[in-house]
Design a protein around this motif. Structure first.
Motif, PDB file in Angstrom:
ATOM      1  N   TRP A  59       1.870   8.875   6.179  1.00 51.62           N
ATOM      2  CA  TRP A  59       2.993   7.945   6.127  1.00 51.62           C
ATOM      3  C   TRP A  59       4.232   8.427   6.875  1.00 51.62           C
ATOM      4  CZ3 TRP A  59       2.359   3.100   4.477  1.00 51.62           C
ATOM      5  CH2 TRP A  59       1.233   2.814   3.692  1.00 51.62           C
ATOM      6  N   GLY A  60       4.461   9.691   6.947  1.00 54.26           N
ATOM      7  CA  GLY A  60       5.634  10.192   7.642  1.00 54.26           C
ATOM      8  C   GLY A  60       6.747  10.583   6.688  1.00 54.26           C
ATOM      9  N   GLU A  61       7.699  11.353   7.203  1.00 58.03           N
ATOM     10  CA  GLU A  61       8.778  11.884   6.394  1.00 58.03           C
ATOM     11  C   GLU A  61       9.939  10.892   6.285  1.00 58.03           C
ATOM     12  OE1 GLU A  61       8.930  14.923   4.701  1.00 58.03           O
ATOM     13  OE2 GLU A  61       6.785  14.842   5.148  1.00 58.03           O
ATOM     14  N   PRO A  62      10.613  10.901   5.133  1.00 53.59           N
ATOM     15  CA  PRO A  62      11.791  10.035   4.962  1.00 53.59           C
ATOM     16  C   PRO A  62      13.021  10.677   5.582  1.00 53.59           C
ATOM     17  CG  PRO A  62      11.433  11.279   2.966  1.00 53.59           C
ATOM     18  CD  PRO A  62      10.289  11.635   3.894  1.00 53.59           C
ATOM     19  N   ARG A 103       0.835  -1.203   0.000  1.00 58.51           N
ATOM     20  CA  ARG A 103       0.000   0.000   0.000  1.00 58.51           C
ATOM     21  C   ARG A 103       0.871   1.255   0.000  1.00 58.51           C
ATOM     22  NH1 ARG A 103      -5.030  -0.765   4.083  1.00 58.51           N
ATOM     23  NH2 ARG A 103      -5.436   1.354   3.291  1.00 58.51           N
ATOM     24  N   TYR A 104       2.047   1.167   0.608  1.00 56.29           N
ATOM     25  CA  TYR A 104       2.977   2.305   0.565  1.00 56.29           C
ATOM     26  C   TYR A 104       3.439   2.533  -0.874  1.00 56.29           C
ATOM     27  CZ  TYR A 104       7.150   5.131   0.939  1.00 56.29           C
ATOM     28  OH  TYR A 104       8.078   6.124   0.753  1.00 56.29           O
ATOM     29  N   TYR A 105       3.791   1.455  -1.576  1.00 57.48           N
ATOM     30  CA  TYR A 105       4.178   1.596  -2.981  1.00 57.48           C
ATOM     31  C   TYR A 105       3.019   2.162  -3.804  1.00 57.48           C
ATOM     32  CZ  TYR A 105       8.693  -0.762  -2.676  1.00 57.48           C
ATOM     33  OH  TYR A 105      10.005  -1.086  -2.391  1.00 57.48           O
ATOM     34  N   ASN A 109      -0.964   5.520   6.484  1.00 56.56           N
ATOM     35  CA  ASN A 109      -0.400   4.220   6.834  1.00 56.56           C
ATOM     36  C   ASN A 109      -1.489   3.417   7.555  1.00 56.56           C
ATOM     37  OD1 ASN A 109       0.868   2.075   8.159  1.00 56.56           O
ATOM     38  ND2 ASN A 109       2.673   3.262   8.698  1.00 56.56           N
ATOM     39  N   PRO A 110      -1.908   2.263   7.025  1.00 58.30           N
ATOM     40  CA  PRO A 110      -2.995   1.500   7.646  1.00 58.30           C
ATOM     41  C   PRO A 110      -2.640   0.968   9.037  1.00 58.30           C
ATOM     42  CG  PRO A 110      -1.925   0.200   5.940  1.00 58.30           C
ATOM     43  CD  PRO A 110      -1.389   1.586   5.818  1.00 58.30           C
TER      44      PRO A 110
END
Length: 420
Positions: free
Chosen positions: A375-378, A351-353, A368-369
């Motif tokens: 999802w947050g920062e890289p 799901r992230y992809y 983000n499930p």
């Protein structure tokens, strides 16, 4: 030129380093058992057999409680399964391995040691190959020398102390002399490296790379001259698995093969499902893991993982934050996922992809499930390879199909884990 890397106050990057299995070199209490009579004089006849014993030997760690097999359990896809099975837990849900002192945490998730033998030596020109998530070790032998001395892993103070542990075991002494020369112990560096070489020899055996998954059997069937449809039927492939394979290898529908296909054609033997290259795909920071390490005084809670760009030999800024593309072999049974263990489920990875398929704009899969939060920062946003990640949005059926196909890459010995 050396770059300032804000990460890891100890060398806590895990690949080979951690076991809970006692072998003929230790008794149930974890202390050395030298053996008597004929047993004390026996030796391992091959480097592979010696390496296997060393791989499981807890005596090579400071408190005699940790071996390579702790973080690379052969019964669980050669990953650290201590905190991902029912009843066990640690502060970061298994994202990082616990060191020999029972409290320290490594800096990255311990990847599988399975199929690691096929990674070429690190090439700084192509930025490809090597061992560890950042490629800092050229070969399996180089890699095996790290964890025994790592301050958050096996915690031995120096090479000499490791060699002294080897010398406590007469069988090791006899074996190393027979396999590496009668004078091997006259040089502590040489004997330490011989230990690592033996471990690497074991890691190059078929036990680590059987190529006997459902997918491999399908390929073997085709190589035997049968039609693909007949091989799928013979292998009892589900409709979802078949659709997943189609999606995986179709560059018009997904970008999977951009990073996870080594061979020129799909459906050929020996595919390791990684190009051994390095990429920054924008994986969110694992803030929980970073805070846990900060609480232990091991790193800054705001540490940045520069990945392969942290090596002195890599100056390409487009690789800042890039980590080695992992093999997808046994991926369905080797959670948690990503180099920092930030995702607990394979479905979350997919799901992230899907989220990144439109460049991560947030229009697709915004949350983000696992957390129900964005999802947050890289670690390094500027170099995220959004172009290579782009592909059309996948619906729930296609996502489930991709997960089903990835399950077919599971070695036969681990297929029972799929049910769990």
């Amino acid at each position: 030129m050396r770059k300032k890397v804000a990460i890891l106050s100890v060398t806590a990057l895990m690949l080979i380093g951690c076991g809970s299995s006692c072998n003929d070199s230790c008794n149930k209490s974890g202390t050395v058992s030298a053996g008597t009579g004929a047993e004390a004089g026996t030796k391992f006849e091959t480097k592979e057999k010696l390496g296997k014993s060393l791989f499981f030997d807890q005596n090579l760690s400071l408190t005699r409680n940790t071996s390579c097999a702790t973080c690379h359990d052969p019964e669980h896809g050669f990953v650290d399964a201590r905190y991902t099975v029912a009843g066990d837990n640690n502060p970061v849900n298994g994202a990082l391995s616990v060191g020999d002192d029972g409290t320290s945490l490594g800096g990255r998730n311990a990847p599988t040691a399975a199929y690691a033998q096929f990674s070429p030596s690190f090439d700084p020109a192509e930025i490809k190959g090597g061992q560890f998530h950042d490629g800092r070790a050229n070969t399996l032998k180089d890699q095996a020398m790290g964890p025994p001395l790592d301050g958050a892993e096996m915690m031995m103070p120096n090479r000499g102390s490791v060699v002294e542990r080897l010398q406590e075991n007469p069988k090791y002494v006899a074996s190393l002399k027979a396999l590496y020369g009668e004078n091997i112990f006259e040089d502590k560096n040489a004997s330490f490296e011989a230990m690592a070489d033996a471990i690497a020899s074991f890691e190059k055996t078929d036990e680590f790379a059987p190529f006997d998954s459902k997918y491999d059997k399908y390929v073997t069937c085709i190589d035997g001259g049968k039609e693909a449809s007949a091989c799928l039927s013979e292998g009892k492939w589900s409709d979802s698995e078949k659709l997943g394979m189609e999606l995986f290898f179709d560059k018009n529908q997904t970008s999977c093969t951009a990073c996870h296909q080594l061979k020129e054609k799909s459906g050929v033997a020996g595919e390791t499902f990684t190009t051994y290259e390095y990429d920054n795909i924008g994986t969110p920071k694992n803030l929980t893991a970073l805070q846990a390490r900060a609480d232990l005084g091991l790193a800054d809670a705001n540490a940045t993982d520069h990945g392969v760009f942290g090596l002195d030999t890599v100056t390409d800024t487009s690789k800042d934050g890039a980590v080695k593309v992992p093999t997808l072999r046994n991926v369905a049974v080797t959670a948690p996922y990503m180099h920092n263990g930030v995702f607990q489920k394979l479905s979350t990875v997919l799901r992230y992809y899907n989220h990144m398929g439109d460049g991560g704009t947030g229009a697709i899969e915004p949350n983000n499930p696992e957390t129900n939060q964005p999802w947050g920062e890289p670690d390094v946003k500027a170099s995220v390879n959004t172009e290579e990640l782009k592909f059309p949005e996948l619906n729930a059926t296609k996502l489930e199909a991709l997960e089903a196909f990835l399950g077919t890459l599971t070695d036969e010995r681990y297929e029972h884990l799929l049910k769990k």
